[in-house]
Design a protein around this motif. Structure first.
Motif, PDB file in Angstrom:
ATOM      1  N   VAL A  34       9.761  -5.253  -9.626  1.00 29.72           N
ATOM      2  CA  VAL A  34       9.140  -5.400  -8.309  1.00 29.72           C
ATOM      3  C   VAL A  34       7.663  -5.079  -8.422  1.00 29.72           C
ATOM      4  O   VAL A  34       7.280  -4.115  -9.095  1.00 29.72           O
ATOM      5  CB  VAL A  34       9.820  -4.468  -7.283  1.00 29.72           C
ATOM      6  CG1 VAL A  34       9.001  -4.372  -6.001  1.00 29.72           C
ATOM      7  CG2 VAL A  34      11.228  -4.956  -6.958  1.00 29.72           C
ATOM      8  N   ALA A  48       4.424  -4.009  -6.165  1.00 29.63           N
ATOM      9  CA  ALA A  48       3.980  -3.513  -4.852  1.00 29.63           C
ATOM     10  C   ALA A  48       2.491  -3.213  -4.989  1.00 29.63           C
ATOM     11  O   ALA A  48       2.094  -2.089  -5.285  1.00 29.63           O
ATOM     12  CB  ALA A  48       4.773  -2.272  -4.466  1.00 29.63           C
ATOM     13  N   PHE A 108      12.339   1.955  -3.830  1.00 26.12           N
ATOM     14  CA  PHE A 108      12.053   1.204  -5.068  1.00 26.12           C
ATOM     15  C   PHE A 108      13.029   1.590  -6.187  1.00 26.12           C
ATOM     16  O   PHE A 108      13.485   0.735  -6.938  1.00 26.12           O
ATOM     17  CB  PHE A 108      10.611   1.449  -5.520  1.00 26.12           C
ATOM     18  CG  PHE A 108       9.588   0.753  -4.651  1.00 26.12           C
ATOM     19  CD1 PHE A 108       9.662  -0.615  -4.424  1.00 26.12           C
ATOM     20  CD2 PHE A 108       8.549   1.463  -4.063  1.00 26.12           C
ATOM     21  CE1 PHE A 108       8.728  -1.266  -3.628  1.00 26.12           C
ATOM     22  CE2 PHE A 108       7.606   0.824  -3.268  1.00 26.12           C
ATOM     23  CZ  PHE A 108       7.694  -0.547  -3.047  1.00 26.12           C
ATOM     24  N   ASP A 113       5.591 -11.177   2.424  1.00 28.41           N
ATOM     25  CA  ASP A 113       4.470 -10.553   3.108  1.00 28.41           C
ATOM     26  C   ASP A 113       4.867 -10.361   4.570  1.00 28.41           C
ATOM     27  O   ASP A 113       5.675 -11.125   5.114  1.00 28.41           O
ATOM     28  CB  ASP A 113       3.205 -11.412   2.998  1.00 28.41           C
ATOM     29  CG  ASP A 113       1.951 -10.581   3.218  1.00 28.41           C
ATOM     30  OD1 ASP A 113       1.261 -10.283   2.221  1.00 28.41           O
ATOM     31  OD2 ASP A 113       1.662 -10.206   4.375  1.00 28.41           O
ATOM     32  N   ILE A 119       3.161  -0.765  -9.457  1.00 34.38           N
ATOM     33  CA  ILE A 119       2.770  -0.253  -8.145  1.00 34.38           C
ATOM     34  C   ILE A 119       1.322   0.223  -8.169  1.00 34.38           C
ATOM     35  O   ILE A 119       0.874   0.832  -9.140  1.00 34.38           O
ATOM     36  CB  ILE A 119       3.745   0.866  -7.694  1.00 34.38           C
ATOM     37  CG1 ILE A 119       3.520   1.246  -6.242  1.00 34.38           C
ATOM     38  CG2 ILE A 119       3.692   2.087  -8.611  1.00 34.38           C
ATOM     39  CD1 ILE A 119       4.690   2.045  -5.637  1.00 34.38           C
ATOM     40  N   ASP A 134       7.567  -9.877  -5.251  1.00 29.51           N
ATOM     41  CA  ASP A 134       6.170  -9.506  -5.017  1.00 29.51           C
ATOM     42  C   ASP A 134       6.054  -9.098  -3.549  1.00 29.51           C
ATOM     43  O   ASP A 134       6.035  -9.955  -2.653  1.00 29.51           O
ATOM     44  CB  ASP A 134       5.251 -10.698  -5.340  1.00 29.51           C
ATOM     45  CG  ASP A 134       3.780 -10.348  -5.163  1.00 29.51           C
ATOM     46  OD1 ASP A 134       3.464  -9.173  -4.868  1.00 29.51           O
ATOM     47  OD2 ASP A 134       2.932 -11.249  -5.323  1.00 29.51           O
ATOM     48  N   ILE A 135       5.994  -7.795  -3.320  1.00 28.58           N
ATOM     49  CA  ILE A 135       5.969  -7.280  -1.944  1.00 28.58           C
ATOM     50  C   ILE A 135       4.514  -7.127  -1.495  1.00 28.58           C
ATOM     51  O   ILE A 135       3.727  -6.444  -2.144  1.00 28.58           O
ATOM     52  CB  ILE A 135       6.721  -5.933  -1.870  1.00 28.58           C
ATOM     53  CG1 ILE A 135       8.199  -6.162  -2.194  1.00 28.58           C
ATOM     54  CG2 ILE A 135       6.554  -5.298  -0.494  1.00 28.58           C
ATOM     55  CD1 ILE A 135       8.987  -4.895  -2.417  1.00 28.58           C
ATOM     56  N   GLN A 163       9.536   5.721   0.226  1.00 31.24           N
ATOM     57  CA  GLN A 163       9.220   4.418  -0.375  1.00 31.24           C
ATOM     58  C   GLN A 163       9.682   4.378  -1.837  1.00 31.24           C
ATOM     59  O   GLN A 163      10.269   3.391  -2.288  1.00 31.24           O
ATOM     60  CB  GLN A 163       7.711   4.168  -0.314  1.00 31.24           C
ATOM     61  CG  GLN A 163       7.178   3.919   1.086  1.00 31.24           C
ATOM     62  CD  GLN A 163       5.741   3.454   1.061  1.00 31.24           C
ATOM     63  OE1 GLN A 163       5.388   2.561   0.302  1.00 31.24           O
ATOM     64  NE2 GLN A 163       4.895   4.041   1.892  1.00 31.24           N
ATOM     65  N   VAL A 198      -0.043  -2.238  -1.104  1.00 35.31           N
ATOM     66  CA  VAL A 198       0.889  -2.291   0.038  1.00 35.31           C
ATOM     67  C   VAL A 198       1.382  -0.911   0.483  1.00 35.31           C
ATOM     68  O   VAL A 198       1.609  -0.688   1.675  1.00 35.31           O
ATOM     69  CB  VAL A 198       2.085  -3.228  -0.303  1.00 35.31           C
ATOM     70  CG1 VAL A 198       2.990  -2.630  -1.359  1.00 35.31           C
ATOM     71  CG2 VAL A 198       2.874  -3.575   0.934  1.00 35.31           C
ATOM     72  N   ILE A 199       1.517   0.049  -0.445  1.00 36.29           N
ATOM     73  CA  ILE A 199       2.210   1.292  -0.052  1.00 36.29           C
ATOM     74  C   ILE A 199       1.390   2.135   0.923  1.00 36.29           C
ATOM     75  O   ILE A 199       1.948   2.875   1.720  1.00 36.29           O
ATOM     76  CB  ILE A 199       2.633   2.148  -1.274  1.00 36.29           C
ATOM     77  CG1 ILE A 199       1.426   2.545  -2.121  1.00 36.29           C
ATOM     78  CG2 ILE A 199       3.682   1.446  -2.095  1.00 36.29           C
ATOM     79  CD1 ILE A 199       1.798   3.554  -3.207  1.00 36.29           C
ATOM     80  N   LEU A 226       8.952  -1.260 -12.042  1.00 38.11           N
ATOM     81  CA  LEU A 226       8.049  -1.293 -10.886  1.00 38.11           C
ATOM     82  C   LEU A 226       6.605  -1.375 -11.359  1.00 38.11           C
ATOM     83  O   LEU A 226       6.202  -0.676 -12.297  1.00 38.11           O
ATOM     84  CB  LEU A 226       8.261   0.007 -10.080  1.00 38.11           C
ATOM     85  CG  LEU A 226       7.434   0.261  -8.838  1.00 38.11           C
ATOM     86  CD1 LEU A 226       7.749  -0.774  -7.755  1.00 38.11           C
ATOM     87  CD2 LEU A 226       7.735   1.674  -8.296  1.00 38.11           C
TER      88      LEU A 226
END
Lengths: 466, 60
Positions: free
Chosen positions: A373, A375, A397, A319, A406, A296-297, A393, A378-379, A404
């Motif tokens: 993942v 995201a 990934f 984080d 996202i 978890d980004i 980015q 965040v991006i 993903l």
């Protein structure tokens, strides 16, 4: 057993080495190392640490049974740590808890006739929010009069980083990432001034006197170890020293209590239904297949990590704000949560391999293989604040994960507009939904997507092509 | 059998100092022996270390 390989970070102790492979970890001992570990392994201090889980579970096996021959005469196997993390990815509270565990294990050992060879946080790992000592090869027979060999290392790798953060409000992570040996005594002496207004417990003894003693005796060729023993440097004295260190370490407090994101969440922009539908989308996507490891980004308070945790074996929650992660860690610790590992990681500056040949401590991308993942929110920060193009980015990934989830904020999203406030006109014109979808579709197949009811964000669940 | 880290002289003396009352006398002895050896030029007397431990019994 399938072949196992020596861990690139295991080379400093000549008496034992770590091998990894086939879902297990093996620690092998030379004849000298085996003789030592055999003498101490049944000692109460070690058995109690094993029972409590402070020391990693260890099963003694024949080296041949795990595919090892000479020079290894003895071996033990350990369970795999779900995700290896390093002290420069930990927060203040994590390093503090690791320091207390190091002292607890060393104190119990020394009064039990067992020496602990070193005192490095790299010998400690977090299983979720629980610290565990993983270096079963650190123990040896303690000879009469032996000093505490790890004292200087403890100062440089535990105590000084904690003092740096607690007394000066300066994060220790960059310094630990810059040097696998920590903050030197001389450097700490220069960095940490005295303060009458804010007494700095431990500074005089462990920094000022320590630096002076090091400087004074730097050219010594005298066998001080023998003299130390003759002068009475015994287990009781070392125990008293470590007890006082426990008092110092536990008294240091985290300085800054607020940060950019600690009092703020992008969820403030969402109407309630947006959050509910986003949670449902994430739950459905993660639960659509068995997951061993989820990353978890940009996890913030961990709300989506918890959702992922309910449908996976292990979640690594990252984080770029250490205070946010420190709070999450303390919350998870209070719950005794061992399924979510909180880490301070800024993916735009996560660092490559460090230490010997750049392989001793590999970068974060070489330490785990997530099944999926996340995201979320965040991006746009990476794209607009840190100027990492969307294409780059998505390349990252694609290399990192087969699946993903996202979230893409549109060009008219309030947070995007805020981030663009002081940017030169036109330099982020390609940050828009249409371009994002084009780039995503080049690399992933979109399984599902949803426009959140806020109307300014779209969330995607995508599977890597090829 | 042996630790792979060096026990630096300064750090060894400091571990004793940091032990407070329990270690201060030890630190003074170590320091004075070091000074004596430097003044006289004689090596410090040998100490026969052994596997015999010197542990406290308080923690069992």
């Amino acid at each position: 057993m399938a072949s196992i390989l020596q861990d690139p970070g295991s080379f400093r102790d000549p008496l034992s080495k770590v091998f990894v492979g086939d879902g297990t970890v093996v620690r092998a001992f030379t004849e000298m190392g085996a003789s030592d570990i055999d003498k101490v392994w049944k000692k109460k201090s070690i058995q109690r640490a094993l029972e409590s889980g402070d020391l990693i579970s260890s099963t003694i096996v024949e080296p041949a049974s795990v595919g090892l021959g000479a020079p290894w005469v003895s071996a033990m196997t350990h369970p795999l740590v779900p995700f290896i993390s390093y002290p420069y990815e930990w927060t203040f509270s994590m390093l503090q808890d690791a320091a207390m565990l190091q002292l607890k294990i060393t104190r119990a050992a020394v009064v039990d006739g067992v020496g602990v060879k070193d005192a490095t946080p790299y010998n400690i790992q977090f299983i979720g929010s629980r610290a565990q000592f993983i270096d079963a090869g650190s123990f040896e027979v303690r000879k009469k009069g032996d000093p505490w060999y790890g004292y200087q290392q403890f100062c440089e790798m535990f105590l000084y980083p904690l003092m740096l953060q607690g007394y000066l409000g300066v994060g220790f992570q960059q310094m630990l990432r810059g040097s696998v040996n920590g903050i030197s005594i001389d450097t700490m002496r220069k960095l940490l001034p005295s303060s009458l207004r804010h007494p700095r417990k431990g500074r005089f003894t462990h920094v000022v006197l320590h630096a002076a003693a090091q400087k004074r005796y730097a050219d010594s060729n005298v066998d001080m170890k023998k003299q130390a023993a003759k002068s009475g440097l015994n287990a009781q004295v070392l125990d008293a020293t470590m007890k006082k260190l426990e008092s110092i370490v536990s008294s240091i407090n985290l300085g800054d209590k607020t940060s950019t994101w600690s009092e703020y969440s992008e969820r403030g922009h969402y109407i309630e239904s947006s959050l509910d539908e986003k949670q449902k989308f994430v739950r459905d996507a993660v639960a659509s297949a068995p997951r061993k490891q989820v990353w978890d980004i940009g996890c913030n308070d961990g709300i989506f990590s918890r959702i992922a945790s309910a449908h996976s074996d292990y979640v690594v929650a990252m984080d770029a704000d250490p205070l946010v992660i420190d709070r999450l860690y303390n919350t998870l610790k209070a719950e005794k949560n061992e399924k979510i590992l909180p880490l301070y990681v800024d993916l735009t500056d996560s660092g490559g391999g460090v230490g010997w040949r750049g392989q001793e401590r590999p970068g974060i991308f070489n330490r785990g293989k997530p099944d999926i993942v996340m995201a979320l929110a965040v991006i746009h920060h990476m794209a607009i604040t840190f100027h990492v193009p969307l294409a780059s980015q998505l390349d990252m990934f694609r290399d990192l994960t087969p699946e993903l989830i996202i979230e893409m904020p549109h060009a008219d999203d309030p947070m995007v507009r805020k981030l663009l406030t002081n940017k030169r006109d036109g330099i982020h014109d390609d940050f828009n939904l249409e371009e994002f979808e084009r780039l995503l579709n080049e690399r992933f197949t979109v399984k599902s997507k949803m426009l959140l009811s806020s109307g300014t964000r779209t969330i995607f669940h995508a599977v890597r092509k090829g | 059998m042996f630790s792979y880290l060096d026990a630096a002289t300064g750090s060894m003396i400091n571990t004793a100092i940091a032990g407070g009352v329990a270690g201060l006398g030890v630190a003074v002895k170590m320091w004075s022996a070091r000074i004596k050896s430097k003044i006289t030029g004689k090596p410090m007397p040998d100490f026969d270390s052994s596997d015999e431990d010197d542990t406290a019994s308080a923690h069992d």
